[in-house]
Design a protein around this motif. Sequence first.
Motif, PDB file in Angstrom:
ATOM      1  N   PHE A  73       0.860  -1.189   0.000  1.00  0.00           N
ATOM      2  CA  PHE A  73       0.000   0.000   0.000  1.00  0.00           C
ATOM      3  C   PHE A  73       0.895   1.238   0.000  1.00  0.00           C
ATOM      4  O   PHE A  73       1.866   1.303   0.756  1.00  0.00           O
ATOM      5  CB  PHE A  73      -0.904   0.027   1.239  1.00  0.00           C
ATOM      6  CG  PHE A  73      -2.064  -0.923   1.143  1.00  0.00           C
ATOM      7  CD1 PHE A  73      -3.166  -0.621   0.360  1.00  0.00           C
ATOM      8  CD2 PHE A  73      -2.044  -2.127   1.823  1.00  0.00           C
ATOM      9  CE1 PHE A  73      -4.236  -1.499   0.268  1.00  0.00           C
ATOM     10  CE2 PHE A  73      -3.109  -3.013   1.736  1.00  0.00           C
ATOM     11  CZ  PHE A  73      -4.207  -2.693   0.949  1.00  0.00           C
ATOM     12  N   TYR A  74       0.573   2.171  -0.854  1.00  0.00           N
ATOM     13  CA  TYR A  74       1.354   3.409  -0.934  1.00  0.00           C
ATOM     14  C   TYR A  74       0.724   4.460  -0.016  1.00  0.00           C
ATOM     15  O   TYR A  74      -0.488   4.689  -0.098  1.00  0.00           O
ATOM     16  CB  TYR A  74       1.368   3.925  -2.371  1.00  0.00           C
ATOM     17  CG  TYR A  74       2.125   3.030  -3.303  1.00  0.00           C
ATOM     18  CD1 TYR A  74       3.478   3.248  -3.556  1.00  0.00           C
ATOM     19  CD2 TYR A  74       1.501   1.959  -3.934  1.00  0.00           C
ATOM     20  CE1 TYR A  74       4.181   2.421  -4.414  1.00  0.00           C
ATOM     21  CE2 TYR A  74       2.195   1.130  -4.786  1.00  0.00           C
ATOM     22  CZ  TYR A  74       3.537   1.358  -5.024  1.00  0.00           C
ATOM     23  OH  TYR A  74       4.219   0.535  -5.862  1.00  0.00           O
ATOM     24  N   ARG A  76       0.708   7.583  -0.207  1.00  0.00           N
ATOM     25  CA  ARG A  76       0.030   8.649  -0.951  1.00  0.00           C
ATOM     26  C   ARG A  76      -1.331   8.172  -1.473  1.00  0.00           C
ATOM     27  O   ARG A  76      -2.282   8.939  -1.551  1.00  0.00           O
ATOM     28  CB  ARG A  76       0.915   9.132  -2.100  1.00  0.00           C
ATOM     29  CG  ARG A  76       1.095  10.652  -2.020  1.00  0.00           C
ATOM     30  CD  ARG A  76       1.503  11.260  -3.301  1.00  0.00           C
ATOM     31  NE  ARG A  76       2.903  11.034  -3.623  1.00  0.00           N
ATOM     32  CZ  ARG A  76       3.447  11.522  -4.736  1.00  0.00           C
ATOM     33  NH1 ARG A  76       2.730  12.226  -5.585  1.00  0.00           N
ATOM     34  NH2 ARG A  76       4.708  11.304  -5.005  1.00  0.00           N
ATOM     35  N   ALA A  77      -1.407   6.888  -1.840  1.00  0.00           N
ATOM     36  CA  ALA A  77      -2.693   6.339  -2.309  1.00  0.00           C
ATOM     37  C   ALA A  77      -3.689   6.289  -1.154  1.00  0.00           C
ATOM     38  O   ALA A  77      -4.879   6.586  -1.329  1.00  0.00           O
ATOM     39  CB  ALA A  77      -2.487   4.954  -2.897  1.00  0.00           C
ATOM     40  N   LEU A  78      -3.175   5.927   0.042  1.00  0.00           N
ATOM     41  CA  LEU A  78      -4.059   5.906   1.222  1.00  0.00           C
ATOM     42  C   LEU A  78      -4.535   7.322   1.558  1.00  0.00           C
ATOM     43  O   LEU A  78      -5.697   7.531   1.905  1.00  0.00           O
ATOM     44  CB  LEU A  78      -3.337   5.283   2.422  1.00  0.00           C
ATOM     45  CG  LEU A  78      -2.995   3.790   2.268  1.00  0.00           C
ATOM     46  CD1 LEU A  78      -2.214   3.302   3.470  1.00  0.00           C
ATOM     47  CD2 LEU A  78      -4.256   2.948   2.092  1.00  0.00           C
ATOM     48  N   PHE A  80      -4.971   9.620  -0.590  1.00  0.00           N
ATOM     49  CA  PHE A  80      -5.984   9.953  -1.595  1.00  0.00           C
ATOM     50  C   PHE A  80      -7.349   9.378  -1.192  1.00  0.00           C
ATOM     51  O   PHE A  80      -8.376  10.033  -1.371  1.00  0.00           O
ATOM     52  CB  PHE A  80      -5.568   9.418  -2.979  1.00  0.00           C
ATOM     53  CG  PHE A  80      -6.538   9.786  -4.065  1.00  0.00           C
ATOM     54  CD1 PHE A  80      -6.501  11.038  -4.649  1.00  0.00           C
ATOM     55  CD2 PHE A  80      -7.509   8.892  -4.484  1.00  0.00           C
ATOM     56  CE1 PHE A  80      -7.419  11.400  -5.631  1.00  0.00           C
ATOM     57  CE2 PHE A  80      -8.436   9.236  -5.463  1.00  0.00           C
ATOM     58  CZ  PHE A  80      -8.371  10.493  -6.043  1.00  0.00           C
ATOM     59  N   ILE A  81      -7.329   8.152  -0.643  1.00  0.00           N
ATOM     60  CA  ILE A  81      -8.595   7.530  -0.222  1.00  0.00           C
ATOM     61  C   ILE A  81      -9.235   8.372   0.896  1.00  0.00           C
ATOM     62  O   ILE A  81     -10.433   8.655   0.859  1.00  0.00           O
ATOM     63  CB  ILE A  81      -8.363   6.071   0.236  1.00  0.00           C
ATOM     64  CG1 ILE A  81      -7.933   5.234  -0.971  1.00  0.00           C
ATOM     65  CG2 ILE A  81      -9.627   5.477   0.864  1.00  0.00           C
ATOM     66  CD1 ILE A  81      -7.456   3.834  -0.627  1.00  0.00           C
ATOM     67  N   PHE A  84     -10.604  11.455  -0.564  1.00  0.00           N
ATOM     68  CA  PHE A  84     -11.837  11.151  -1.295  1.00  0.00           C
ATOM     69  C   PHE A  84     -13.034  11.093  -0.338  1.00  0.00           C
ATOM     70  O   PHE A  84     -14.080  11.712  -0.593  1.00  0.00           O
ATOM     71  CB  PHE A  84     -11.654   9.826  -2.046  1.00  0.00           C
ATOM     72  CG  PHE A  84     -12.906   9.287  -2.679  1.00  0.00           C
ATOM     73  CD1 PHE A  84     -13.599  10.015  -3.629  1.00  0.00           C
ATOM     74  CD2 PHE A  84     -13.387   8.033  -2.336  1.00  0.00           C
ATOM     75  CE1 PHE A  84     -14.757   9.519  -4.215  1.00  0.00           C
ATOM     76  CE2 PHE A  84     -14.534   7.529  -2.909  1.00  0.00           C
ATOM     77  CZ  PHE A  84     -15.230   8.276  -3.854  1.00  0.00           C
ATOM     78  N   PHE A  85     -12.852  10.411   0.787  1.00  0.00           N
ATOM     79  CA  PHE A  85     -13.964  10.314   1.735  1.00  0.00           C
ATOM     80  C   PHE A  85     -14.229  11.682   2.399  1.00  0.00           C
ATOM     81  O   PHE A  85     -15.382  12.031   2.659  1.00  0.00           O
ATOM     82  CB  PHE A  85     -13.707   9.211   2.773  1.00  0.00           C
ATOM     83  CG  PHE A  85     -14.048   7.849   2.223  1.00  0.00           C
ATOM     84  CD1 PHE A  85     -15.359   7.390   2.238  1.00  0.00           C
ATOM     85  CD2 PHE A  85     -13.086   7.048   1.640  1.00  0.00           C
ATOM     86  CE1 PHE A  85     -15.697   6.151   1.698  1.00  0.00           C
ATOM     87  CE2 PHE A  85     -13.409   5.818   1.091  1.00  0.00           C
ATOM     88  CZ  PHE A  85     -14.721   5.363   1.127  1.00  0.00           C
ATOM     89  N   TYR A  87     -13.818  14.466   0.871  1.00  0.00           N
ATOM     90  CA  TYR A  87     -14.524  15.206  -0.179  1.00  0.00           C
ATOM     91  C   TYR A  87     -16.016  14.856  -0.171  1.00  0.00           C
ATOM     92  O   TYR A  87     -16.871  15.743  -0.294  1.00  0.00           O
ATOM     93  CB  TYR A  87     -13.876  14.886  -1.528  1.00  0.00           C
ATOM     94  CG  TYR A  87     -14.617  15.432  -2.728  1.00  0.00           C
ATOM     95  CD1 TYR A  87     -15.020  16.768  -2.795  1.00  0.00           C
ATOM     96  CD2 TYR A  87     -14.900  14.616  -3.819  1.00  0.00           C
ATOM     97  CE1 TYR A  87     -15.695  17.263  -3.911  1.00  0.00           C
ATOM     98  CE2 TYR A  87     -15.570  15.095  -4.923  1.00  0.00           C
ATOM     99  CZ  TYR A  87     -15.965  16.426  -4.971  1.00  0.00           C
ATOM    100  OH  TYR A  87     -16.631  16.901  -6.066  1.00  0.00           O
ATOM    101  N   LEU A  88     -16.302  13.580   0.004  1.00  0.00           N
ATOM    102  CA  LEU A  88     -17.710  13.148   0.029  1.00  0.00           C
ATOM    103  C   LEU A  88     -18.463  13.819   1.182  1.00  0.00           C
ATOM    104  O   LEU A  88     -19.577  14.319   1.000  1.00  0.00           O
ATOM    105  CB  LEU A  88     -17.820  11.631   0.184  1.00  0.00           C
ATOM    106  CG  LEU A  88     -17.322  10.775  -0.966  1.00  0.00           C
ATOM    107  CD1 LEU A  88     -17.638   9.316  -0.702  1.00  0.00           C
ATOM    108  CD2 LEU A  88     -17.950  11.199  -2.267  1.00  0.00           C
ATOM    109  N   ALA A 107      -5.936  16.863  -4.606  1.00  0.00           N
ATOM    110  CA  ALA A 107      -5.763  15.640  -5.407  1.00  0.00           C
ATOM    111  C   ALA A 107      -4.658  15.817  -6.442  1.00  0.00           C
ATOM    112  O   ALA A 107      -3.856  14.907  -6.672  1.00  0.00           O
ATOM    113  CB  ALA A 107      -7.076  15.275  -6.089  1.00  0.00           C
ATOM    114  N   LEU A 110      -1.408  15.372  -4.800  1.00  0.00           N
ATOM    115  CA  LEU A 110      -1.127  13.950  -4.535  1.00  0.00           C
ATOM    116  C   LEU A 110      -0.699  13.220  -5.805  1.00  0.00           C
ATOM    117  O   LEU A 110       0.074  12.272  -5.769  1.00  0.00           O
ATOM    118  CB  LEU A 110      -2.361  13.262  -3.940  1.00  0.00           C
ATOM    119  CG  LEU A 110      -2.618  13.516  -2.461  1.00  0.00           C
ATOM    120  CD1 LEU A 110      -3.943  12.910  -2.030  1.00  0.00           C
ATOM    121  CD2 LEU A 110      -1.499  12.941  -1.602  1.00  0.00           C
TER     122      LEU A 110
END
Lengths: 143, 508
Positions: A73-74, A76-78, A80-81, A84-85, A87-88, A107, A110
């Motif tokens: 798991f990266y 930076r990807a985590l 982003f997740i 994302f949440f 943002y929601l 984003a 990132l």
Amino acid sequence: MRNITDIVSGLLLLGLVLFGFSLTTTLPKPLPGAYFGPASFPNLILTLIAIGACGLIAKALFIRSSLPTKIRFYPRALCFIFLFFGYLIAFLSFGFLIATVPFLIAAQLLFGRSNIVTICITALVGTAGIYAFITYVFKVPLP
Amino acid sequence: MLEHIFLGLGNAVAPAAILATFIGTAMGITFGALPGLTATMGIALLIPMTFDLAPVVAFGAMLGIYVGGVYGGAITAILVSTPGTAMAAATLMEGPQMTAKGESGKALSMTTIASTIGGLFSALALMLVAPQLAKIALSFGPPEYFALAVFGLSVVSGISSGSMLKGCLSALLGLLLATIGLDPVSGDIRNTFGIPALLTGISFVPALIGFFAVSQVIIRLEEILEGKDLNQMKGAVASAIISAKDVRDNKVNLFRSSAIGTFVGIIPACGAGIASFIAYNKAKQASKTPEKFGTGHLEGLAATESANNAVTGGALVPLLTLGIPGDVVTAIMLGGLMVQGLTPGPLLFTDYPDVVYGIFFSLIIANIFMLILGMGAVKLFAKLIQIPQGILMPIVVALCVVGSYSINNSEFDVIIMATFGLLGYLMEKTGFPLPPLLLALILSPLVESNFRRAMLMSNNDATIFLTRPISCIILLLAIGMVVQNILNERKRKRNIAAANGETGESHA
């Protein structure tokens, strides 16, 4: 190398099966004259998942793999997740315009873009463009 | 009959339909050409915006994306040596070599012509075959529909790239998720956790937006972090294009490959990738210069491109006539049809013939637009390839959120989209393929309701599925497909093991 990912996946699926069976026991019995009721199909699927999950675990335990067997798991990807949440939540709480501009800025950062001026311009133009497209062309009101 | 054809033509050439098909085709080429974006993602993002559109207008846009997406994947394969979509994998055998020889203009123009011929050939085949098959399907009852749904599920064995066991588990998860909501026979509430929004089941469109768009954005971010840069174009597009003689020399090849593509497209789970490899092989066998294949040969490119675009019309045959999607793109298009209140299947041909013929003509129009855009604006699409992923991907995510919200103005749909996005990402990371879950989510109600209705019809006698000839044949075909796919998978694994062995020996 034992495939840890598959073992964990198999165990999670078995957990899901147990949870599923606990739900289907509360479903009504079949109608008179019918062998199959509301619980029959979910129970069949849960049984098949349990068999498949056991197969996955057995395969991971007894067949050694030459491929990488742990997930990477990266950070930076985590991030982003989480972004994302976030943002929601902002989208549903404060609305599209307020939530989208900071999301697009963060984003892009990132994703490795660095020129802050173009990032801000892209975020503003992108937000305005999507808003205009959805609300004026497709007549969908956004929060 | 003739009246329906003219009504369908009228629907397809209405200004709104023409505009939607044009925009869809341009969007499809863009999505196909841009690495990281796919036609699947394009259609998923488009569906929420088609609610207020007439069915032919909405489907014209979706067909445009489908056709343009298959074609657009080849642009990237030729110019960047990376297929924009998996469907363009065979293009790599000739396209990049032609670019290396300074013949990218020729390669792109042959791709455009071959794709158009393939697409138009398959559209005509669709017009001829689909109505006849629909007439046969009108006599189907619950046992036949159950068998068809099982046949649709047997496709899972073919689209489970990597691990068939994980593919089957993914499909089972899809079947399980589809049981949320009301029981299709008794109407009892199942597994809704007391959430009223789940009474009608999981919203299909937000789920597929999350599954095929959000998850892919996160995967793309990881690829960028791993240092993969798919946007590097090697040189500008050469201006020279193919001559009329080049097309004439390839006419048999083009029609043979189009016929292969159409036939393969009709068979569920085979897809454009397989069609183009078969067509390439056949073209090589029939060629007077087979030694030139693999060195940047126009004949090879003509074969792969006409075949993969011919799949588009073929794949619509089982979707429209039987309501069985053969791959992910057609599964999503099925969702698009359902959003319009239309149920694909033989009744579509009797209840909405003008819509069906409108769809046929829209496919032809999408192919014509592909020809115009391909010949006129290919340099522009080549430039689009270089748009930074850092700009594209965040905008795709914003569109996902807006798209899933706008379907029913529902906050719960946004949560469904996010949940499926995360689920899709975790499944990709752990090696579980996504398409089987989607296919099962669609087919699950068909399997369950028709099985239980058939059992009620036969007083719980399961031999009803074997005593009715059509249902028996379809079930045997499903078993045959699973066996064939298992054998193919074993052969593939043996080949990989043999290749690894050779590499090991050469290293030693």
